[in-house]
Design an enzyme around this catalytic site. Structure first.
Site, short mmCIF file in Angstrom:
data_model
loop_
_atom_site.label_atom_id
_atom_site.label_comp_id
_atom_site.label_asym_id
_atom_site.label_seq_id
_atom_site.Cartn_x
_atom_site.Cartn_y
_atom_site.Cartn_z
N ASP A 85 60.04 31.44 17.06
CA ASP A 85 61.03 30.41 17.43
C ASP A 85 60.39 29.04 17.64
O ASP A 85 61.06 28.07 17.99
CB ASP A 85 61.79 30.82 18.69
CG ASP A 85 60.86 31.06 19.87
OD1 ASP A 85 59.65 30.79 19.75
OD2 ASP A 85 61.35 31.52 20.92
N ARG A 103 57.08 3.77 28.74
CA ARG A 103 57.88 2.53 28.75
C ARG A 103 59.07 2.63 29.69
O ARG A 103 59.61 1.62 30.11
CB ARG A 103 58.31 2.17 27.31
CG ARG A 103 57.17 1.53 26.53
CD ARG A 103 57.52 1.27 25.09
NE ARG A 103 57.67 2.52 24.36
CZ ARG A 103 58.00 2.59 23.07
NH1 ARG A 103 58.23 1.49 22.39
NH2 ARG A 103 58.08 3.75 22.47
N HIS A 108 51.25 1.48 29.55
CA HIS A 108 52.22 0.41 29.32
C HIS A 108 52.27 -0.54 30.53
O HIS A 108 52.38 -1.75 30.38
CB HIS A 108 53.59 1.01 29.03
CG HIS A 108 54.63 -0.03 28.85
ND1 HIS A 108 54.57 -0.98 27.86
CD2 HIS A 108 55.76 -0.31 29.57
CE1 HIS A 108 55.61 -1.79 27.97
NE2 HIS A 108 56.34 -1.40 28.99
N ASP A 142 55.26 -10.79 25.20
CA ASP A 142 56.34 -10.77 26.19
C ASP A 142 55.77 -11.03 27.57
O ASP A 142 54.54 -11.02 27.77
CB ASP A 142 57.13 -9.44 26.15
CG ASP A 142 56.22 -8.22 26.22
OD1 ASP A 142 55.21 -8.28 26.95
OD2 ASP A 142 56.51 -7.22 25.54
N LYS A 183 60.87 -12.67 25.14
CA LYS A 183 61.48 -11.80 24.15
C LYS A 183 62.84 -11.30 24.64
O LYS A 183 62.96 -10.91 25.80
CB LYS A 183 60.50 -10.62 23.95
CG LYS A 183 60.93 -9.52 23.07
CD LYS A 183 59.72 -8.66 22.67
CE LYS A 183 59.51 -7.45 23.54
NZ LYS A 183 58.38 -6.59 23.15
N ARG A 235 65.87 -8.43 23.84
CA ARG A 235 66.21 -7.22 23.08
C ARG A 235 67.69 -6.94 23.21
O ARG A 235 68.23 -6.99 24.31
CB ARG A 235 65.47 -6.00 23.64
CG ARG A 235 64.05 -5.84 23.18
CD ARG A 235 63.52 -4.51 23.69
NE ARG A 235 62.09 -4.36 23.43
CZ ARG A 235 61.58 -3.94 22.27
NH1 ARG A 235 62.37 -3.63 21.28
NH2 ARG A 235 60.27 -3.83 22.12
N THR A 247 58.07 -0.26 16.40
CA THR A 247 58.76 -0.63 15.14
C THR A 247 58.15 -1.88 14.51
O THR A 247 58.53 -2.26 13.41
CB THR A 247 60.25 -0.94 15.42
OG1 THR A 247 60.32 -2.11 16.26
CG2 THR A 247 60.94 0.22 16.11
N ALA A 248 57.26 -2.55 15.23
CA ALA A 248 56.62 -3.82 14.81
C ALA A 248 57.60 -4.99 14.77
O ALA A 248 57.25 -6.06 14.27
CB ALA A 248 55.89 -3.68 13.48
C1 R5P Z 1 57.18 -3.55 25.19
O1 R5P Z 1 57.36 -3.81 26.37
C2 R5P Z 1 55.84 -3.17 24.65
O2 R5P Z 1 54.80 -3.81 25.34
C3 R5P Z 1 55.73 -3.50 23.16
O3 R5P Z 1 55.87 -4.91 23.00
C4 R5P Z 1 56.81 -2.80 22.40
O4 R5P Z 1 56.80 -1.44 22.66
C5 R5P Z 1 56.65 -3.04 20.92
O5 R5P Z 1 57.74 -2.44 20.28
P1 R5P Z 1 58.13 -2.81 18.80
O6 R5P Z 1 56.90 -2.69 17.95
O7 R5P Z 1 59.19 -1.79 18.46
O8 R5P Z 1 58.68 -4.20 18.79
#
Ligand code: R5P
Length: 335
Positions: A41, A99, A133, A172, A196, A198, A227-228
């Protein structure tokens, strides 16, 4: 230091075997044998192939997705504790679920605390992480915990550039201390900060830059590239403001979704990430901008010191960004 401690036992989970092999090489000890199997499983079964009774054990595992990596770690700790290991030190190069380290609105979890509790309950006696983080996650553990940093490795990579030409950019507000640390290691470099916004967890909508980047070489420093989106937007803003060259460095190269595409289409010239997370070679091949810096000597040295009852913080005090240091071992950026 105490005299001749017993040989250390170094175990590794399966999340990052490449890094484990490098750490094992640094330590000069083989990865201790462990049998990993699955029930039909999918549940994990594992068993140490060596006796650990009365021994000091080191287990390394990054807890990036899938969650099986975390489960494997918990089960390894449980198995070795029940086999009468004397002391279990867990090395988590990438500490996942970090995070969510506070509630930002009602009915949300604090997963960083939950994971810390699970690791402690499983039987760990000490935890080593790299660039959590948020540094205060260390306080979620009631056992000794050390949060190492890769910032020194990044500083070494940029030390050839005249510092007055450099501006270190935090993408950020939460990352300002990290940027300040890198700037302090490159004395004379300037500092800038992005603000930043979101709309959702994985989508960055807007980035505003505070600080001067015109005609400077910008280095964006972050803890994670997921995700960059952050790096892509920040780099375009920095380019628009007149920066002549842009580098990015981040300790943890998660690189999910269209991250590779975003990096390729960003204004970044080169991206440094560490090997805290094992990156798919196909992703690396698709993005020649990415260079890997290994954290193996850092981890190996810290294990050696803990095993010899020596100071961990001195690793950073003794390391010299300009001179020969322990970080130089096997740490060529893979150009
Ligand atoms: C956010 O607080 C982290 O420090 C990074 O900036 C974040 O995880 C980057 O995420 P992504 O590459 O999706 O923009």
């Amino acid at each position: 230091m105490r005299n001749s401690p017993p040989a250390l036992l170094f175990f590794s989970g399966n999340s990052n075997m490449n890094l484990a092999l490098k750490v094992s090489k640094y330590l000069g000890v083989p990865i201790a044998g462990m049998t990993f199997e699955r029930f039909q499983d999918g549940e994990i079964h594992l068993k140490s192939e060596v006796s650990v009774r009365g021994q000091e054990i080191y287990i390394m595992q990054s807890t990036n997705p899938p969650s099986d990596n975390l489960f494997e770690l918990l089960i390894m700790i449980d198995a070795l504790k029940r086999a009468s290991a004397e002391k279990i030190t867990v090395i988590i190069p990438y500490f996942g679920y970090a995070r969510q380290d506070r509630k930002t609105q009602g009915r949300e979890p604090i997963t960083a605390r939950l994971i810390a509790n699970l690791i402690e309950t499983a039987g760990a006696n000490r935890v080593i992480s790299i660039d959590l983080h948020a540094g205060q996650i260390q306080g979620f553990f009631d056992i000794p915990s050390d949060n190492l940093t890769a910032v020194l490795l990044f500083a070494q990579a940029f030390k050839q550039i005249p510092a007055e030409d450099l501006v270190i950019v935090s993408p950020d507000v939460g990352g300002v201390n990290r940027a300040k640390n890198l700037s302090n290691l490159l004395p004379g470099s300037h500092l800038a900060i992005c603000s930043k916004s979101r709309m959702s967890k994985d989508k960055v909508d807007d980035i505003k830059l505070i600080g001067e980047v015109k005609d400077k070489i910008a280095i964006i420093i972050d803890d994670i590239i997921s995700t960059a989106s952050t790096l892509q937007l920040a780099s375009h803003e920095i380019k628009n403001q007149g920066s002549k060259e842009i580098y990015a460095c981040a300790t943890h190269g998660m690189l999910v979704g269209s991250a590779i595409d975003k990096l390729n289409h960003s204004a970044i010239d080169k991206v440094l990430v560490t090997d805290s997370i094992q990156i798919d070679p196909l992703k690396l091949a698709a993005c020649p901008k990415i260079k890997i810096v290994t954290v193996a000597p850092l981890i190996g040295e810290v294990i050696n010191r803990i095993h010899n009852n020596a100071s961990v913080s001195e690793v950073f005090e003794e390391a010299d960004v300009n001179g020969v240091s322990l970080f130089v071992f096997d740490n060529e950026v893979n150009n």
